[in-house]
Design a protein around this motif. Structure first.
Motif, PDB file in Angstrom:
ATOM      1  N   HIS A 124      33.117  36.961  44.862  1.00  0.00           N
ATOM      2  CA  HIS A 124      33.240  38.253  45.543  1.00  0.00           C
ATOM      3  C   HIS A 124      34.160  38.123  46.767  1.00  0.00           C
ATOM      4  O   HIS A 124      35.029  38.973  46.991  1.00  0.00           O
ATOM      5  N   SER A 125      33.980  37.073  47.547  1.00  0.00           N
ATOM      6  CA  SER A 125      34.829  36.912  48.739  1.00  0.00           C
ATOM      7  C   SER A 125      36.270  36.586  48.350  1.00  0.00           C
ATOM      8  O   SER A 125      37.208  37.005  49.037  1.00  0.00           O
ATOM      9  N   PHE A 126      36.472  35.875  47.244  1.00  0.00           N
ATOM     10  CA  PHE A 126      37.833  35.596  46.783  1.00  0.00           C
ATOM     11  C   PHE A 126      38.527  36.874  46.323  1.00  0.00           C
ATOM     12  O   PHE A 126      39.733  37.011  46.472  1.00  0.00           O
ATOM     13  N   ARG A 127      37.779  37.812  45.741  1.00  0.00           N
ATOM     14  CA  ARG A 127      38.396  39.077  45.306  1.00  0.00           C
ATOM     15  C   ARG A 127      38.909  39.869  46.502  1.00  0.00           C
ATOM     16  O   ARG A 127      39.847  40.651  46.373  1.00  0.00           O
ATOM     17  N   LYS A 128      38.291  39.687  47.652  1.00  0.00           N
ATOM     18  CA  LYS A 128      38.712  40.421  48.842  1.00  0.00           C
ATOM     19  C   LYS A 128      39.960  39.820  49.475  1.00  0.00           C
ATOM     20  O   LYS A 128      40.629  40.476  50.263  1.00  0.00           O
ATOM     21  N   ILE A 129      40.270  38.570  49.167  1.00  0.00           N
ATOM     22  CA  ILE A 129      41.486  37.949  49.698  1.00  0.00           C
ATOM     23  C   ILE A 129      42.646  38.470  48.872  1.00  0.00           C
ATOM     24  O   ILE A 129      42.732  38.217  47.680  1.00  0.00           O
ATOM     25  N   ARG A 130      43.524  39.206  49.526  1.00  0.00           N
ATOM     26  CA  ARG A 130      44.575  39.863  48.764  1.00  0.00           C
ATOM     27  C   ARG A 130      45.706  38.900  48.427  1.00  0.00           C
ATOM     28  O   ARG A 130      46.098  38.068  49.239  1.00  0.00           O
ATOM     29  N   THR A 131      46.195  39.057  47.248  1.00  0.00           N
ATOM     30  CA  THR A 131      47.406  38.357  46.849  1.00  0.00           C
ATOM     31  C   THR A 131      48.518  39.389  46.916  1.00  0.00           C
ATOM     32  O   THR A 131      48.305  40.480  47.409  1.00  0.00           O
ATOM     33  N   GLY A 132      49.666  39.089  46.421  1.00  0.00           N
ATOM     34  CA  GLY A 132      50.755  40.055  46.452  1.00  0.00           C
ATOM     35  C   GLY A 132      50.578  41.170  45.441  1.00  0.00           C
ATOM     36  O   GLY A 132      51.287  42.158  45.467  1.00  0.00           O
ATOM     37  N   ARG A 133      49.605  41.021  44.524  1.00  0.00           N
ATOM     38  CA  ARG A 133      49.412  42.010  43.470  1.00  0.00           C
ATOM     39  C   ARG A 133      48.315  42.993  43.845  1.00  0.00           C
ATOM     40  O   ARG A 133      47.375  42.669  44.554  1.00  0.00           O
ATOM     41  N   ALA A 134      48.429  44.191  43.317  1.00  0.00           N
ATOM     42  CA  ALA A 134      47.435  45.235  43.572  1.00  0.00           C
ATOM     43  C   ALA A 134      46.197  44.987  42.713  1.00  0.00           C
ATOM     44  O   ALA A 134      46.302  44.681  41.528  1.00  0.00           O
ATOM     45  N   HIS A 135      45.037  45.098  43.331  1.00  0.00           N
ATOM     46  CA  HIS A 135      43.763  44.943  42.624  1.00  0.00           C
ATOM     47  C   HIS A 135      42.736  45.834  43.318  1.00  0.00           C
ATOM     48  O   HIS A 135      42.584  45.745  44.541  1.00  0.00           O
ATOM     49  N   PRO A 136      42.045  46.698  42.578  1.00  0.00           N
ATOM     50  CA  PRO A 136      41.101  47.631  43.206  1.00  0.00           C
ATOM     51  C   PRO A 136      40.007  46.963  44.045  1.00  0.00           C
ATOM     52  O   PRO A 136      39.513  47.552  45.003  1.00  0.00           O
ATOM     53  N   ALA A 137      39.632  45.736  43.730  1.00  0.00           N
ATOM     54  CA  ALA A 137      38.566  45.052  44.466  1.00  0.00           C
ATOM     55  C   ALA A 137      38.951  44.777  45.925  1.00  0.00           C
ATOM     56  O   ALA A 137      38.075  44.531  46.754  1.00  0.00           O
ATOM     57  N   GLU A 168      44.081  29.184  45.037  1.00  0.00           N
ATOM     58  CA  GLU A 168      45.243  28.619  45.721  1.00  0.00           C
ATOM     59  C   GLU A 168      46.503  28.825  44.897  1.00  0.00           C
ATOM     60  O   GLU A 168      47.543  29.232  45.431  1.00  0.00           O
ATOM     61  N   ASN A 169      46.409  28.548  43.586  1.00  0.00           N
ATOM     62  CA  ASN A 169      47.566  28.744  42.711  1.00  0.00           C
ATOM     63  C   ASN A 169      47.985  30.205  42.697  1.00  0.00           C
ATOM     64  O   ASN A 169      49.177  30.529  42.715  1.00  0.00           O
ATOM     65  N   ASP A 170      46.998  31.105  42.668  1.00  0.00           N
ATOM     66  CA  ASP A 170      47.268  32.536  42.659  1.00  0.00           C
ATOM     67  C   ASP A 170      47.961  32.954  43.958  1.00  0.00           C
ATOM     68  O   ASP A 170      48.928  33.738  43.935  1.00  0.00           O
ATOM     69  N   LEU A 171      47.493  32.439  45.085  1.00  0.00           N
ATOM     70  CA  LEU A 171      48.071  32.813  46.380  1.00  0.00           C
ATOM     71  C   LEU A 171      49.465  32.236  46.573  1.00  0.00           C
ATOM     72  O   LEU A 171      50.332  32.880  47.170  1.00  0.00           O
ATOM     73  N   MET A 172      49.693  31.032  46.124  1.00  0.00           N
ATOM     74  CA  MET A 172      50.970  30.371  46.382  1.00  0.00           C
ATOM     75  C   MET A 172      52.053  30.738  45.375  1.00  0.00           C
ATOM     76  O   MET A 172      53.220  30.459  45.591  1.00  0.00           O
ATOM     77  N   SER A 173      51.663  31.387  44.256  1.00  0.00           N
ATOM     78  CA  SER A 173      52.697  31.805  43.299  1.00  0.00           C
ATOM     79  C   SER A 173      53.343  33.093  43.815  1.00  0.00           C
ATOM     80  O   SER A 173      52.699  33.946  44.406  1.00  0.00           O
ATOM     81  N   ILE A 174      54.617  33.191  43.590  1.00  0.00           N
ATOM     82  CA  ILE A 174      55.372  34.350  44.112  1.00  0.00           C
ATOM     83  C   ILE A 174      55.436  35.434  43.078  1.00  0.00           C
ATOM     84  O   ILE A 174      55.632  35.230  41.940  1.00  0.00           O
TER      85      ILE A 174
END
Length: 185
Positions: free
Chosen positions: A22-35, A179-185
């Protein structure tokens, strides 16, 4: 008795993993996600109400969320609540629909978000170890009351440790994926 203690510890550890997800879903990546908008509340008839209860949240494209309030009069309050959140989002309203573009993450932002993810993962590991400690204390208490033999207690502690190792490994997998999700462009 050991099975009850083990199943209780396993349930607590599963809840820790769910909390981490749940806390990881709140950390935003560059992509849009309703969570991303899950923690936002909107004043609605004098009460703070979760955003998803007063509006529908959809993904327009990979970088834009569309928030459609169920009542048009709520649009300004929803926009204000999104701006006031600590997510760093800048919504744009065209009356009844609010578009929320996801800003590009800089390298520094990505590293900060990875630090946050690591901190969340470490907090989850601590919670899992606390569940292990509590289960081991329960086993020791049964041993002191002579309800278990030393061999049964040792076997129970070993089973709890295997369970702990399994859940800590799961935390590490989630962290690596994030980490992989956050660091990928």
């Amino acid at each position: 008795m050991i099975d009850d203690i083990k199943s209780d510890a396993e349930q607590r550890m599963k809840k820790c993993i769910e909390s981490l997800e749940h806390s990881f879903r709140k950390i935003r990546t560059g992509r849009a996600h309703p969570a991303i908008l899950d923690g936002i509340t909107v004043p609605y008839y004098g009460m703070d109400t979760p955003l998803k209860q007063v509006a529908s949240i959809n993904v327009e494209d990979a970088r834009t969320l569309v928030v459609s309030p169920f009542e048009k009069s709520l649009a300004p309050a929803v926009e204000k609540a999104i701006m006031a959140s600590d997510l760093g989002l800048n919504p744009a309203s065209n009356g009844d629909v609010i578009r929320v573009p996801m800003p590009m993450l800089t390298e520094a932002n990505r590293k900060e978000l990875v630090k946050q993810a690591k901190a969340d993962a470490e907090a989850t590991r601590v919670q899992i170890r606390n569940a292990r400690r509590d289960a081991n204390n329960d086993i020791k208490e049964l041993l002191r009351e002579k309800e278990l033999s030393e061999d049964e207690a040792k076997g129970g502690e070993n089973a709890i440790q295997k369970l702990t190792d399994q859940f800590v490994a799961e935390v590490d997998e989630h962290l690596k994926a994030k980490e992989n999700d956050l660091m990928s462009i």
